[in-house]
Design a protein around this motif. Structure first.
Motif, PDB file in Angstrom:
ATOM      1  N   THR A  16      16.143 -79.158  -2.762  1.00  0.00           N
ATOM      2  CA  THR A  16      14.807 -78.904  -3.303  1.00  0.00           C
ATOM      3  C   THR A  16      14.862 -77.861  -4.422  1.00  0.00           C
ATOM      4  OG1 THR A  16      13.806 -79.459  -1.171  1.00  0.00           O
ATOM      5  CG2 THR A  16      12.456 -78.217  -2.725  1.00  0.00           C
ATOM      6  N   LEU A  17      15.637 -76.808  -4.224  1.00  0.00           N
ATOM      7  CA  LEU A  17      15.768 -75.785  -5.262  1.00  0.00           C
ATOM      8  C   LEU A  17      16.473 -76.334  -6.500  1.00  0.00           C
ATOM      9  CD1 LEU A  17      16.612 -72.636  -3.123  1.00  0.00           C
ATOM     10  CD2 LEU A  17      14.459 -73.183  -4.281  1.00  0.00           C
ATOM     11  N   MET A  65      12.573 -87.342   1.189  1.00  0.00           N
ATOM     12  CA  MET A  65      13.805 -86.613   1.490  1.00  0.00           C
ATOM     13  C   MET A  65      13.600 -85.676   2.676  1.00  0.00           C
ATOM     14  SD  MET A  65      16.157 -83.973  -0.724  1.00  0.00           S
ATOM     15  CE  MET A  65      15.010 -82.626  -0.535  1.00  0.00           C
ATOM     16  N   TRP A  66      12.505 -84.930   2.682  1.00  0.00           N
ATOM     17  CA  TRP A  66      12.251 -84.013   3.784  1.00  0.00           C
ATOM     18  C   TRP A  66      11.960 -84.776   5.080  1.00  0.00           C
ATOM     19  CZ3 TRP A  66      12.647 -78.880   4.721  1.00  0.00           C
ATOM     20  CH2 TRP A  66      13.049 -78.089   3.641  1.00  0.00           C
ATOM     21  N   ALA A  80      21.664 -88.034  -0.258  1.00  0.00           N
ATOM     22  CA  ALA A  80      20.849 -88.985  -1.020  1.00  0.00           C
ATOM     23  C   ALA A  80      19.977 -88.238  -2.028  1.00  0.00           C
ATOM     24  CB  ALA A  80      19.995 -89.831  -0.082  1.00  0.00           C
ATOM     25  N   GLY A  81      19.488 -87.059  -1.643  1.00  0.00           N
ATOM     26  CA  GLY A  81      18.708 -86.241  -2.574  1.00  0.00           C
ATOM     27  C   GLY A  81      19.515 -85.826  -3.786  1.00  0.00           C
ATOM     28  N   LEU A  82      20.760 -85.424  -3.563  1.00  0.00           N
ATOM     29  CA  LEU A  82      21.639 -85.078  -4.688  1.00  0.00           C
ATOM     30  C   LEU A  82      21.878 -86.285  -5.583  1.00  0.00           C
ATOM     31  CD1 LEU A  82      24.356 -82.782  -3.092  1.00  0.00           C
ATOM     32  CD2 LEU A  82      22.672 -82.167  -4.824  1.00  0.00           C
ATOM     33  N   ALA A  87      20.640 -89.514 -10.526  1.00  0.00           N
ATOM     34  CA  ALA A  87      19.987 -90.701 -11.095  1.00  0.00           C
ATOM     35  C   ALA A  87      18.842 -90.308 -12.015  1.00  0.00           C
ATOM     36  CB  ALA A  87      19.471 -91.600  -9.971  1.00  0.00           C
ATOM     37  N   ARG A  88      18.097 -89.286 -11.615  1.00  0.00           N
ATOM     38  CA  ARG A  88      16.984 -88.835 -12.445  1.00  0.00           C
ATOM     39  C   ARG A  88      17.480 -88.244 -13.755  1.00  0.00           C
ATOM     40  NH1 ARG A  88      12.234 -84.749 -10.590  1.00  0.00           N
ATOM     41  NH2 ARG A  88      13.935 -83.267 -10.637  1.00  0.00           N
ATOM     42  N   GLN A  89      18.605 -87.523 -13.712  1.00  0.00           N
ATOM     43  CA  GLN A  89      19.200 -86.984 -14.939  1.00  0.00           C
ATOM     44  C   GLN A  89      19.675 -88.125 -15.830  1.00  0.00           C
ATOM     45  OE1 GLN A  89      19.184 -83.683 -15.601  1.00  0.00           O
ATOM     46  NE2 GLN A  89      20.087 -83.989 -17.601  1.00  0.00           N
ATOM     47  N   LYS A  90      20.299 -89.139 -15.226  1.00  0.00           N
ATOM     48  CA  LYS A  90      20.764 -90.309 -15.980  1.00  0.00           C
ATOM     49  C   LYS A  90      19.570 -91.030 -16.622  1.00  0.00           C
ATOM     50  CE  LYS A  90      23.543 -94.476 -15.256  1.00  0.00           C
ATOM     51  NZ  LYS A  90      24.494 -94.316 -16.316  1.00  0.00           N
ATOM     52  N   TYR A  91      18.490 -91.158 -15.877  1.00  0.00           N
ATOM     53  CA  TYR A  91      17.279 -91.778 -16.416  1.00  0.00           C
ATOM     54  C   TYR A  91      16.746 -90.980 -17.599  1.00  0.00           C
ATOM     55  CZ  TYR A  91      12.397 -93.144 -16.781  1.00  0.00           C
ATOM     56  OH  TYR A  91      11.181 -93.557 -17.265  1.00  0.00           O
ATOM     57  N   PHE A  92      16.661 -89.657 -17.441  1.00  0.00           N
ATOM     58  CA  PHE A  92      16.113 -88.797 -18.479  1.00  0.00           C
ATOM     59  C   PHE A  92      16.943 -88.875 -19.751  1.00  0.00           C
ATOM     60  CE2 PHE A  92      15.511 -84.730 -20.650  1.00  0.00           C
ATOM     61  CZ  PHE A  92      14.134 -84.668 -20.681  1.00  0.00           C
TER      62      PHE A  92
END
Length: 155
Positions: A16-17, A65-66, A80-82, A87-92
């Motif tokens: 989360t952090l 995730m939580w 899975a969160g990592l 994936a979000r960085q790759k998308y961005f």
């Protein structure tokens, strides 16, 4: 905070952090693009749209995730969160180039969110089975989940 409770959520807190740091990175990119170029340029629009899309999916990611980590197993949910953050960085980054380059990151993120949702659902069903029918499959499900989380790495 109770040490037992902290042990059960520590990995989820770390992810989360890290996601909060990633959100700050996205916001910084939008601010930098706005200051560098006119806010009407195509580059600014792509960065802003990518950030907005990531922020729109963020509450869903955090919730599943939580829920998966608390209801079923912390380690696979945090892993899975990592993977979702990657994936979000790759998308961005893909969206900043051409929008068609963001598709792999989007599909990968969708698959991870589905996995986390499934983990949450199975955890809730197992809890209900244990509570009402005294049948607890949590150990078996956790073993399967830990093995299945490694499959998230497959393209």
């Amino acid at each position: 905070m109770d040490v037992n409770v902290m042990e059960n959520i520590f990995l989820l807190v770390l992810v989360t952090l890290m996601s909060a740091v990633q959100n700050a990175f996205f916001a910084q990119k939008v601010e930098k693009e706005c200051k560098t170029h006119n806010a009407k340029t195509a580059a600014f629009e792509r960065v802003y749209c990518a950030t907005r899309n990531c922020m729109d999916a963020y509450p869903t990611f955090i919730a599943v995730m939580w829920c998966a980590g608390i209801c079923l197993s912390q380690a696979p949910a945090a892993f899975a969160g990592l993977m979702y953050l990657v994936a979000r960085q790759k998308y961005f980054v893909g969206y900043m180039g051409q929008t068609s380059q963001s598709t792999p990151g989007y599909l990968f993120g969708k698959r991870i969110l589905s996995f986390l949702f499934l983990m949450s659902f199975v955890g809730v069903v197992n809890h209900l089975l244990a509570h009402y029918f005294a049948t607890d499959f949590k150990d078996y499900i956790q073993t399967i989940t830990k093995a299945a989380s490694a499959l998230l790495l497959l393209p």
